[in-house]
Design an enzyme around this catalytic site. Structure first.
Site, PDB file in Angstrom:
ATOM      1  CG  HIS A 168      -2.220   0.710   1.010  1.00  0.00           C
ATOM      2  ND1 HIS A 168      -2.425   1.586  -0.028  1.00  0.00           N
ATOM      3  CD2 HIS A 168      -3.396   0.674   1.695  1.00  0.00           C
ATOM      4  CE1 HIS A 168      -3.646   2.073   0.042  1.00  0.00           C
ATOM      5  NE2 HIS A 168      -4.257   1.520   1.074  1.00  0.00           N
ATOM      6  CG  ASP A 219      -3.043   5.190  -4.027  1.00  0.00           C
ATOM      7  OD1 ASP A 219      -2.344   5.106  -2.993  1.00  0.00           O
ATOM      8  OD2 ASP A 219      -2.997   6.153  -4.815  1.00  0.00           O
TER       9      ASP A 219
END
Length: 430
Positions: free
Chosen positions: A401, A405
């Protein structure tokens, strides 16, 4: 003159290895290029070959020990006689045989002492020392080495199993008294033997490859902000295409048409649209890769390895299938090179071959994404307002992450799903 058996260069950043097994014993004849010893690094397993002919005269490093590049593993003697640390029984008994005529006739006729078992003569120096120090009979110890050879681990395991028995036999027993009329109570029942008839527990040192796998998996958990998103794909169209063309495909290209080439191609389409999934973090920078080197996880007896299909975007379906087949064979045979295991930009792992329906794959550092395939299973699904039975597969994308995204991860997985459900998209890169 003796020729040294030396640890060769092991590859970039690899400086040491573990001796996995010796393929020859002291005294065995050796021809040039014969495999002598197998070394295990944290990436690959490789064999050391003989650079000269002769006999194996000495083993200096035993199985399980760690060596550095350039270390001497053993010696090859010229000719047919192997050097040994101790004189052989035939040499040691020679003087006694020469003096035999001088002894009394009845002594000369006395039977000679039985020679030691042949297994004891072929023991490695460290194993022989351990056996002699503990007064053990080699033939009584179960051997697990190559060609029935006794290893140091076999002797240590035998000693560990013997200690509890010795301790019980050494316990003092109370003296019997004249007034005792009843028999002594029977001892408590011993634990039931294991189903295999051996020890109830076995302690085995982790292989270098297994330790490396553990380090990398923990590194991925500790350094990446790892999340997983899921989807499912209807495999009907791919199965139909494969069923229709598999025979003609194999006849033309000499390789079977599997599912992996479809998944590799589908992932490349998605990677080109979502470049963050093909990127990695390097310090304070994000490195976006404009090449597509796809790692394909392969399970072996030694552990999971991930050989890389280089420039997969430039390859045809047949070339991808042939490369995956060859890399899988080399992985199972322990013949992969360092170059074939490094430099991937994205990984595909197929847990479905083992029957997994759903799992969360762990990233392969420094990559930022990994796709998990699973078992294709017939399930009821809604199609155009009707319930139909279709071959469905769950897909899982684990991603870092810090680089990717949630929107990008979900979009990537949807593109993979769309390409698999409509294979024409793969040809058109849509």
């Amino acid at each position: 003159m003796a020729t040294e058996i030396v640890v060769p260069a092991l590859g970039e950043s690899v400086t040491e290895a573990t001796v996995a097994q010796w393929m020859k014993s002291v005294g065995d004849p050796i021809a040039v290029d014969d495999p002598l010893v197998e070394l295990e690094t944290d990436k690959v397993t490789l064999e050391v070959y003989a650079s000269a002919a002769g006999t194996l005269g000495e083993i200096r490093v035993e199985q399980g020990e760690t060596v550095e590049v350039g270390a001497v593993l053993g010696l090859i003697n010229e000719g047919g006689a192997a050097a040994q640390a101790k004189p052989s029984p035939s040499k040691a008994e020679a003087p006694a045989q020469e003096k035999a005529p001088e002894k009394a006739p009845e002594k000369a006729a006395a039977p000679e002492p039985a020679p030691k078992p042949a297994a004891a003569e072929s023991l490695a120096p460290a194993v022989r020392k351990l056996v002699e120090e503990n007064g053990l009979e080699p033939s009584a110890i179960p051997a697990s080495g190559k060609d029935g050879r006794l290893t140091k681990g076999d002797v240590l395991s035998f000693l560990e199993r013997r200690r509890p028995d010795e301790a019980r036999s050494a316990e003092p027993k109370p003296a019997a008294t004249p007034t005792e009329a009843r028999p002594a109570p029977s001892p408590p029942p011993s634990p039931p033997p294991s189903p295999t008839g051996g020890a109830r527990e076995e302690r085995v040192r982790m292989t270098r490859l297994r330790k490396r796998i553990a380090e990398r998996l923990k590194q991925a958990q500790n350094t990446a902000a790892m999340l997983t998103t899921f989807n499912e794909v209807d495999m009907s169209n791919i199965m139909a295409v494969r069923s229709q063309f598999k025979d003609s495909f194999e006849k033309k290209h000499g390789v079977k048409l599997g599912f992996m080439s479809f998944f590799v191609k589908a992932c490349i389409v998605a990677l080109k649209e979502i470049p963050a999934v093909n990127a990695e973090i390097d310090g304070d920078d994000i490195v976006y890769k404009n090449h597509y080197d796809i790692g394909v996880a392969v399970g072996t007896e030694q552990g999971l390895v991930v050989p890389v299909v280089r420039d997969a975007d430039r390859m045809s379906f047949a070339e991808i299938e042939a490369e995956i087949t060859e890399l899988g064979r080399k992985a199972r045979d322990g013949k992969l090179t360092i170059d074939e295991l490094t430099g991937g930009t994205f990984t595909i792992s197929n847990g479905g071959v083992y029957g997994s329906l759903m799992s969360t794959p762990i990233l392969n550092p420094p990559q930022s994404g990994i796709l998990g395939m699973h078992k294709s299973q017939m399930r009821p699904v809604a199609v155009d307002g009707k319930v139909e039975i279709r071959p469905m597969m769950y897909l899982a994308l684990s991603y870092d992450h810090r680089v990717i995204d949630g929107r990008e991860a979900v979009t990537f997985l949807v593109r993979v799903k769309e390409c698999l459900e409509d294979p024409q998209r793969i040809l058109l890169e849509m």
